[in-house]
Design a protein around this motif. Structure first.
Motif, PDB file in Angstrom:
ATOM      1  N   GLU A   1     -10.407 -12.607 -11.139  1.00  0.00           N
ATOM      2  CA  GLU A   1     -10.075 -12.990  -9.761  1.00  0.00           C
ATOM      3  C   GLU A   1     -10.691 -12.063  -8.719  1.00  0.00           C
ATOM      4  O   GLU A   1     -10.017 -11.683  -7.755  1.00  0.00           O
ATOM      5  CB  GLU A   1      -8.558 -13.067  -9.562  1.00  0.00           C
TER       6      GLU A   1
ATOM      7  N   GLU B   1     -14.502 -14.307  -5.977  1.00  0.00           N
ATOM      8  CA  GLU B   1     -14.327 -15.026  -4.709  1.00  0.00           C
ATOM      9  C   GLU B   1     -14.197 -14.069  -3.517  1.00  0.00           C
ATOM     10  O   GLU B   1     -14.228 -14.499  -2.368  1.00  0.00           O
ATOM     11  CB  GLU B   1     -13.112 -15.965  -4.781  1.00  0.00           C
ATOM     12  N   HIS B   2     -14.080 -12.760  -3.784  1.00  0.00           N
ATOM     13  CA  HIS B   2     -13.959 -11.764  -2.717  1.00  0.00           C
ATOM     14  C   HIS B   2     -15.280 -11.041  -2.437  1.00  0.00           C
ATOM     15  O   HIS B   2     -15.336 -10.193  -1.554  1.00  0.00           O
ATOM     16  CB  HIS B   2     -12.900 -10.719  -3.074  1.00  0.00           C
TER      17      HIS B   2
ATOM     18  N   VAL C   1     -11.091 -17.163 -12.148  1.00  0.00           N
ATOM     19  CA  VAL C   1     -10.937 -17.440 -10.728  1.00  0.00           C
ATOM     20  C   VAL C   1      -9.534 -17.973 -10.490  1.00  0.00           C
ATOM     21  O   VAL C   1      -8.893 -18.492 -11.412  1.00  0.00           O
ATOM     22  CB  VAL C   1     -11.989 -18.444 -10.229  1.00  0.00           C
TER      23      VAL C   1
END
Length: 121
Positions: free
Chosen positions: A87, A90-91, A115
């Motif tokens: 995760e 996406e940053h 994700v």
């Protein structure tokens, strides 16, 4: 269906793993309190190393006795079986560049990237 944590523990058991973005700032305390802080679960089943760009979090975990963690890409050891991006992609402004830099340094490592919401599709 297995949870994300159970699935990752099963895959990574007994392996040498680099956990990228391990500190999960700013949510780590909430996740620790709920028993879902991934890095702690991985510590139970594999030789896990953590790297995170949030220096303060890395230092806080070191003070709590967590070892094999750093914010310095160049201080990581020679090889890993797996590189885990949990995760974080996406940053990142350029996830391809990030993935490429790790694969260049660790060409033999398998990559696992998760994700948000991937297990609920």
């Amino acid at each position: 269906m297995k949870t994300r944590i159970k699935t990752l523990k099963h895959i990574l058991e007994g392996k040498k793993v680099l956990h990228v973005g391990f500190a999960d700032y700013p949510d780590y305390q909430k996740k620790i309190d709920r028993g879902v802080f991934l890095h702690f679960h991985l510590m139970e089943v594999c030789d896990v190393w953590g790297i995170d760009t949030h220096n303060l979090s890395v230092e806080q975990f070191k003070r709590k006795g967590v070892s094999n963690i750093t914010s310095d890409f160049n201080s990581l050891p020679g090889d890993f079986d797996y590189i885990l991006f949990g995760e974080i992609l996406e940053h990142v402004n350029d996830p391809v560049a990030l993935l490429s830099s790790y694969k260049k340094k660790y060409p033999n490592a398998k990559v696992i990237a998760t994700v948000p919401n991937a297990f609920r599709l």
